[in-house]
Design an enzyme around this catalytic site. Sequence first.
Site, PDB file in Angstrom:
ATOM      1  N   CYS A 258       0.876  -1.172   0.000  1.00 20.37           N
ATOM      2  CA  CYS A 258       0.000   0.000   0.000  1.00 20.37           C
ATOM      3  C   CYS A 258       0.911   1.219   0.000  1.00 20.37           C
ATOM      4  O   CYS A 258       1.855   1.258  -0.782  1.00 20.37           O
ATOM      5  CB  CYS A 258      -0.954  -0.030   1.182  1.00 20.37           C
ATOM      6  SG  CYS A 258      -0.159  -0.254   2.780  1.00 20.37           S
TER       7      CYS A 258
ATOM      8  N   GLY B 298       2.983   0.143   3.845  1.00 22.82           N
ATOM      9  CA  GLY B 298       3.145  -1.293   3.983  1.00 22.82           C
ATOM     10  C   GLY B 298       2.926  -1.838   5.363  1.00 22.82           C
ATOM     11  O   GLY B 298       3.291  -2.990   5.636  1.00 22.82           O
TER      12      GLY B 298
END
Length: 1190
Positions: free
Chosen positions: A407, A410
């Site tokens: 993302c 993370g």
Amino acid sequence: MGEEGPPSLEYIQAKDLFPPKELVKEEENLQVPFTVLQGEGVEFLGRATDALIAISNYRLHIKFKDSVINVPLRMIDSVESRDMFQLHIACKDSKVVRCHFSTFKQCQEWLSRLSRATARPAKPEDLFAFAYHAWCLGLTEEDQHTHLCQPGEHIRCRQEAELARMGFDLQNVWRVSHINSNYKLCPSYPQKLLVPVWITDKELENVASFRSWKRIPVVVYRHLRNGAAIARCSQPEISWWGWRNADDEYLVTSIAKACALDPGTRASGGSLSTGTNDASEACDTDFDSSLTACSGVESTAAPQKLLILDARSYTAAVANRAKGGGCECEEYYPNCEVLFMGMANIHAIRNSFQYLRAVCSQMPDPSNWLSALESTKWLQHLSVMLKAAVLVANTVDREGRPVLVHCSDGWDRTPQIVALAKILLDPYYRTLEGFQVLVESDWLDFGHKFGDRCGHQENAEDQNEQCPVFLQWLDSVHQLLKQFPCLFEFNEAFLVKLVQHTYSCLYGTFLANNPCEREKRNIYKRTCSVWALLRAGNKNFHNFLYTPGSDVVLHPVCHVRALHLWTAVYLPASSPCTLGEENMDLYLSPVAQSQEFSGRSLDRLPKTRSMDDLLSACDTSSPLTRTSSDPNLNNHSQEVRGSLEPWHSSPEGAETVIDSGVGSPQLTVGEMGLPPPLPSSQKEYLSNKPFKGHKSCSLSYKLLNTSVSWEMKSNTSDIKVLEETEALAPDPSAQEEQGRTSDGLGKPPEQFLEKEAVSSLCSVSSKCGGACDFPEPPQDPLTGTPQQPHLDSMQISPSRCTPDHSQGSLCNPPSVASQTPEPNTDLLSQDPPGSTASISHQEQPSSVPDLIYKKEDAGKRGSKNGQLLENPRFGKMPLELARKPISQSQISEFSFLGSNWDSFQGMMTSFPSGETTPRRLLAYGCCSKRPSNKHIRAAGPCLGGQWAQREGMKSPVCSSHSNGHCTGPGGKNNRMWFSSHPKQVSSTKPSLLSCPSPVPPLYLDDDGLPFPTDVIQHRLRQIEAGYRQEVEQLRRQVRELQMRLDIRHCCAPPAEPPMDYEDDFTCLKESDGSDTEDFGSDHSEDCLSEASWEPVDKKETEVTRWVPDHMASHCFNCDCEFWLAKRRHHCRNCGNVFCAGCCHLKLPIPDQQLYDPVLVCNSCYEHIQVSRARELMSQHLKKPIATASS
């Protein structure tokens, strides 16, 4: 040299660093209404409107009349004052607590106290986990091993064990890099990283400079069947300039190549490989880290296309380029595919959760509930998370492709997707042990910011960093548990406890933001681990529906309509009532009790006349209560007297009310901690096979032969008392037959009366005008209470019934009884149709004779010649009323068994005639809550007035576990049933007992919090209990038959005795001058029978052999696994190996030539006690015969 003086250095214990603070009381007569933990100190204690409120350094405790609020301080999110007199407390698990005060000044004072207690800590030591651990260090070694056990070996060596379990080829394809040792590369990553073997540490350093927070792509999972891997990282720092990093691109593509080189078991046969075997072997043998483009790699099967799963939306990923982030471009990463999932960020999740909390705190039945729930978008966010995890699982399992998940940073959405996908793929992570490894590795080791997200990080006032990310993931696991109830080893209570201790800061597991901080602060050694509570051996968290050995990949339904709101966390008020609750009046002075009783809450159900419309009242959301202000109750309030009618469960929506004595309000079923009620249809189904106890529950005692005669005179009812005791467990069919026998309705089998002279059936008749004989009702196995269809839908109005002291009753002398005031009680409401009757009364301390009668006909009435027990601590008491010590571990392991297990049977206690001051019973709680090896006394339904109801009938041990009845030496239910007239129940005038100091309620867990209930798991525990009971009963029968065969074999006479052998006996008889009968007559053959031979006990010639330590890996009783903190203990009687909780009692064993008390297990302790009781009973039964013959 002079005399030695005191040492210059003082020895300071760890707990001295956390001294307790002085308690501030608003009233001197108030007492702490709960049991404190180690290191916990109550700082403020006062009274709110209709409640007690206390603040300790660990929790906020509010005790209302019909409920208990028990919230850890770190669970509280915000505190504010509303409407001048109300405290509004919002919790981080979505609960909302409201507390009213009588004055504005008092409300502001408690607001200030609570705000200071819940403020962010200034230093880590301000969290309660450190004080808790330090105070536990001062305990004995045995207690430390039980309570301070750190995570098991599967947690400490999880990384090496995981690599071996998943089958990574660490010789040719993968390697463990130590570039992050001492967290010098990335503080939020573990110290050992798994990467392809040809990736050098220099290349990893270059990749770390390109990834956000230096969180490089590393592999965390490998599919066993096809070799596909799951990797995780953070976003690349592309920014608006479009930076690239060749080493990062090479590392990502190398992961796909490594998966092709290390295929799984399904692909090893050539299904996924298109290259030649020779080329593959050449590559395996000649592979070197410098050969990044060897011919073997190129000649093997073409690597599968790697999927880069970005949890964000494409818009959010591109927008992050403005802050230096970004996403991968497929043009720069060959053989890769980028997919965006569109998961919301932490700010959107936080807002959604706050909306959910607001919706759940509304009135119980809002008209727009579904639309309001939909507007929170909480279930929508869960659906997106599940879809992302299912996509990863399908890509790995069905397509055999590796996946890289990230993302922004993370550590939020990335662990959600990765951990959930691993649960879907691997059944190991659906076990208790595997789930613990999953949380430790994917959440803790990879740096989820628990300190910031949960709001307990020191000196961090940024509220925008808080977000229930881990709670949201646990909710998704709960959704999987709902859809696949047979594929998870843990149950919902496990997840609920994990939610609680994510925020409670009682354990150090979830403290700090990353593993580097935890190691620097030495958190692992200075705090306890939550896995000590949620250990795999704890049966409370075991799912009885679990099917082991299944390797099914889960494919859940991710639609919003298939998801459920987690009511056990977000709406706990709608869940079954928790255990460990007590009446608040126990902790108030008598004056305060009368004031509280008069000032009942105004938000209760309006009072009606005798609750004629009870069914319609139960349909409303307001709780049902009764007070003496009802006009129909005032007329009879002075005539209410107690009896021993057990509790009955009411239908859903109704609350059974039980009076607690003088000046105290009625108690609901939830307040007593009873199991949740079931519909009548389920009751009838569950009552077909009642469970019966099978073990004894008695201490050392003496039998006294006492002649007692007791009668009761009244105009309304005929009361019969049925008492049953057994020494040996009989045949199950005979046991059920005997349970249906009641005073003339049947006769117990002959063998039970002749073999041991212990089992007896009797009835005490009372001259009350009329007879109404009911058989013993069947027992409801879920609630442990009898079902009485004859008493359904009727109103019971007790009246007086005075004992006849001339007949030798067990009551106190008339002079003593006349000096004590007669307490006032309240009537109970009438139960609705379809439920069992509920009776409000006081306990009779001495009016009912607690006797165990000798063998006589079942239908015989009149005065009985009974036998009492004499306990050295309690005095005289009936046999079935002796108490038995039980351990905390037995309660926590089988906390909701409705069957008559010995671990939960509190033994009733009565007082004989002539004792004006009853002896104080043992308390079951202690000032400091301790783990399994601390003994407690299970308080049963005793005959002791107010205190009997508070200490016995309402105690969590008895009400929740023993279910209101007791177990005798043979394990049979020793219940006392009152067969009453449908209109009235009569009883005698009670004697006032002295009330000892109040005892705090007993919680079921070491964390001081109540245990979440689950009706389904409750029933499954009963089924398992019944199965184990049947197995134990069959074992006893086998042992008994073996003993009989041994006795017959040892005592059998010779088949054809020689003549001179008989002549010797004949001459011996003549020499003794015995001319009563000829030895050669028919009767002389009886002398040669087995009865004339003295049986030889095999134990006298045998020595108990101990089971070797290396052969015992688990406890013989509770099946818990032994390890460094769970030591082995040998029972000196049976030789088996037990844990400390199952083998802590001591008794002398004369049969083993052990005349000093030695260590024995709980089963042998009970067996030895019962054996001694039988011997004493047989001796006392023989005394009247010997006296009569003389």
